[in-house]
Design a protein around this motif. Structure first.
Motif, short mmCIF file in Angstrom:
data_model
loop_
_atom_site.label_atom_id
_atom_site.label_comp_id
_atom_site.label_asym_id
_atom_site.label_seq_id
_atom_site.Cartn_x
_atom_site.Cartn_y
_atom_site.Cartn_z
N LEU A 246 0.75 -1.22 0.16
CA LEU A 246 -0.04 -0.16 -0.03
C LEU A 246 0.86 1.22 -0.04
O LEU A 246 0.45 2.11 -0.79
N LYS A 247 2.03 1.26 0.91
CA LYS A 247 2.72 2.33 0.91
C LYS A 247 3.66 2.65 -0.38
O LYS A 247 3.91 3.68 -0.82
N ALA A 248 4.18 1.53 -0.96
CA ALA A 248 4.84 1.46 -2.08
C ALA A 248 4.17 1.81 -3.51
O ALA A 248 4.66 2.07 -4.52
N LEU A 249 2.92 1.30 -3.40
CA LEU A 249 2.06 1.66 -4.62
C LEU A 249 2.27 3.10 -5.41
O LEU A 249 1.87 3.99 -4.70
N PRO A 250 2.96 3.04 -6.70
CA PRO A 250 3.10 4.44 -7.26
C PRO A 250 1.88 5.01 -7.76
O PRO A 250 1.70 5.69 -8.62
N LYS A 251 0.73 4.72 -7.18
CA LYS A 251 -0.67 5.20 -7.49
C LYS A 251 -1.38 5.59 -6.11
O LYS A 251 -1.30 4.78 -5.12
#
Length: 285
Positions: free
Chosen positions: A107-112
């Protein structure tokens, strides 16, 4: 609207997670309403599949996470952990390492951007998963509860990281030690969430906001997430250098060129969300 359900369930059981595409928005609904959408192994597996779609499909430019029925998520389904007398206690490190920690990191790393619409009670890991999202809306009837101390456990799913940063250490300690419910309006006042809304307006506003984000310059929004998350571990000089580097990357994106052209022409921009050519985007096209 195209509806997908996870294959990670068997027989006639309902899918534990529902996935719908609404334009560039992936609507992910936790779907165990009879259990207040508490997590079991099947739900974890189905949510991993939903995150796979969000990460790999360049046409998906925003994720909207919510729950079915009267609750958002009551955390772990404790019936999955019942042991018989004389059995060894469950190894909670296993489920955290295998399920909860990877979800929080994704969730934190999702680039969206990820919007969370908290439609009812969010307790334990459910509360902390909601707070890990980028923009959190909640129905006025919703409550956030750090329920762990009631059964002798420690807040997980990032709770001990996010709470002090959102509400300060004094409030975080009280919430974690006392398991005091925080109503949605109070959560908004404390800066714990973005906005509390009348119950009947929640999903309409969440879908509107997610649609707005899905039409925005997605690549740049991903860089914004990266910069803000990094700021907690960086000193000022390091953060300034990161801003410089990310801005250089953003400045090479097609959306920046489109945004400038639209501004100069006094027209609405039409963003694609695409990265610059040759940029490392973790697998996106």
């Amino acid at each position: 609207m195209q509806t997908e359900t996870s294959a990670a369930h068997g027989g006639a059981e309902p899918a534990p997670v529902l996935v719908e595409r609404e334009g560039g928005v992936l609507v992910v609904t936790l779907n165990r309403p009879d259990k207040l959408n508490s997590f079991n192994e099947a739900m974890h597996a189905a949510l991993r599949e939903a995150m796979d779609i969000a990460e790999s499909d360049a046409e998906i430019r925003c994720v909207l996470l919510t729950g079915a029925g009267r609750g958002f998520c009551a955390g772990q389904d404790l019936s999955d952990r019942v042991t018989a007398p004389g059995d060894a206690p469950p190894d909670l490190t296993r489920t955290i390492e295998a399920n909860y920690n990877p979800l929080l990191r994704r969730l934190k790393a999702l680039p969206k951007p990820v919007v969370c619409a908290v439609n009812g009670v969010a307790a334990g890991a459910g509360a902390n998963i909601a707070l890990a999202c980028d923009i959190v809306l909640a129905a006025e009837s919703a409550k956030f509860i750090q329920a762990f101390s009631k059964i002798g456990l420690v807040p997980d799913s990032g709770g001990t990281w996010s709470l002090p940063r959102l509400v300060g250490l004094a409030r975080a300690k009280a919430l974690a030690l006392l398991a005091t419910p925080v109503p949605a309006r109070q959560a908004e006042e404390w800066g714990m969430i973005w906005k509390a809304l009348p119950d009947g307006e929640l999903m309409g506003e969440a879908r509107r906001l997610a649609g707005e984000l899905a039409a925005a310059p997605t690549f740049g929004l991903g860089l914004v997430k990266q910069a803000l998350e990094a700021s907690f571990g960086n000193d000022l000089d390091t953060q300034l250098d990161l801003e410089r580097d990310l801005q250089g990357l953003a400045g090479r994106s097609p959306d920046y060129a489109e945004g400038v052209a639209a501004f100069m022409a006094k027209r609405a921009p039409s963003f694609t969300g695409r990265p610059p050519k040759g940029a490392d985007t973790g697998g996106e096209a």
